[in-house]
Design an enzyme around this catalytic site. Sequence first.
Site, PDB file in Angstrom:
ATOM      1  CB  SER A 133       2.766   0.581   2.421  1.00  0.00           C
ATOM      2  OG  SER A 133       2.417  -0.653   2.984  1.00  0.00           O
TER       3      SER A 133
ATOM      4  CG  ASP B 109      -0.384   2.084   9.298  1.00  0.00           C
ATOM      5  OD1 ASP B 109      -0.955   1.055   8.887  1.00  0.00           O
ATOM      6  OD2 ASP B 109       0.326   2.798   8.568  1.00  0.00           O
TER       7      ASP B 109
ATOM      8  CG  HIS C 247      -1.624   1.538   5.296  1.00  0.00           C
ATOM      9  ND1 HIS C 247      -0.451   1.382   6.012  1.00  0.00           N
ATOM     10  CD2 HIS C 247      -1.356   1.084   4.041  1.00  0.00           C
ATOM     11  CE1 HIS C 247       0.465   0.845   5.230  1.00  0.00           C
ATOM     12  NE2 HIS C 247      -0.049   0.668   4.033  1.00  0.00           N
TER      13      HIS C 247
END
Length: 521
Positions: free
Chosen positions: A239, A463, A490
């Site tokens: 991320s 995602d 995710h």
Amino acid sequence: MVRLLSVLLVIPLLASCTSIVEGGARPGVSLEKAGPAGTVPAGLEEFYGQQLAWQDCAPFATTGSSRQAYGSKRDVECARAEVPLDYSKPDGDTITIGVLRYKATGDKIGSLLINPGGPGASGMAAAAGMLNDYRKTELAKRFDLIGFDPRGIGASEPAVRCLTGPERDEERLDLDLDTSPAGIAQTEQENKAYAEKCAAGTKFGEAMLANLGTRDVVKDMDVLRSALGDAKLSYVGYSYGTRIGTEYAETFPQNVRALVLDGAVDPAQDPLASLVAQAAGFQQAFDEFVKWCREKGDCPLTGDDASTSFRQLTTPLIQAPVAVGDRKLSYNDAITATIQALYSEQLWPVLLNGLTELRNGKGRVLLALADAYYDRDEQGQYSTITDAFNAVHCVDDQRLTDKDKLLETARAYKAAAPFLDDGNPPGAALDSCAFWPVPVTADTAPPKAEGIPPLLVISTTGDPATPYEAGVNLAKALNSRLLTFEGVQHTVFLQGEKCVDDAGVKYLIDQTLPADGTRCA
């Protein structure tokens, strides 16, 4: 993105060796000097070659969740690395970075640093939490697993602190949904006060806030690389951690060995466009959850339009929050809980239970999900994650002060994610970053691949937080290899998906990238 000035001198160090320093250590503390290694910027030799004092991790825990993570892992050790508060003033004030290590069990290649994203999440807690899956891979034999808390976060000192636990509890009940001129003015005054509290509540004040961004985190990572004895960096970033990895590669291309970037932040997308894209991603994940929910039977989201059904279930909380013991489940917390659960299919059963409870006038499960998102323990203590998230964004991203664009974005957000529409007209309140006391420090130009070896970018088709196309764009910008995972979650690497894990592990160990166009399902 930020680059070191070309006039900065570096001292090449061809090799390093690890030495255990005898004497002088406290009981239970092992002093180890593994650096300096690789290239060392002039004037920073003391930091790059520093000795680390490894010890039990219990004293590094700052919340209930980290105490639980470290207390159950007897095969990890922790230390603090010293770095300059301001890299332009290496002789000035210093701060420390918390580091956790699980040592390689076989023929060691080096260290593998990880960052779980956020910004604001603890890399130390993440490393401890992923050990069960990590040990099942060949990586456990070949790399020391290194989790670190970026500056200002978790066990790193000083930590960014804006609100106390009771203040955060109160803030979660303050909905700020009034988009009338008076409501906007009140929200902006609260955001201004929050920015002031961040400067007042954090040691070194504005100096700490000014040197908290990705620009500075990647320099800390390079210090860690050397102090751990590695000439080049091996890294896994999830991320926001992909932004850290990208900027590290741009700043120190000569020091890159292998970087896995999973769940990419789009390198060229402005914050407002990114917000709308993320809203669309969560709507897609919500729609998939609804399909699953209805297949399970007795789904509380009924009718032809599940988004409308969800709003009918949650918007009454605006006027009447649900009591949960001596606390209350607010509308904002119900939304936060839903977002938290949409990050992974593993949390869908929990969300189903929470929405079923809410249908029956109860809020225990949803409040627990929201607490997990904010990292609040049962004693009401919060980690630094929310305050650090805001503080990093405020120096990493361009300031959003054009109210016409904010209003346009608010409309687009509601259109992209109708399940999140609270029923009020769109508003355009300035956020806390508009009142932040220090300037933006990040270079927001798209990344350039010059001098960077091909990296591995992993992107998941469903995602919700970092949409698939962001990974496509990052791989293209860095002239790197894209690995596609077909799923709804995710991030995915080292989470038990064999196809993805095999490809990533092979790349990290022998630097062989998967074939172009590889897809895992």
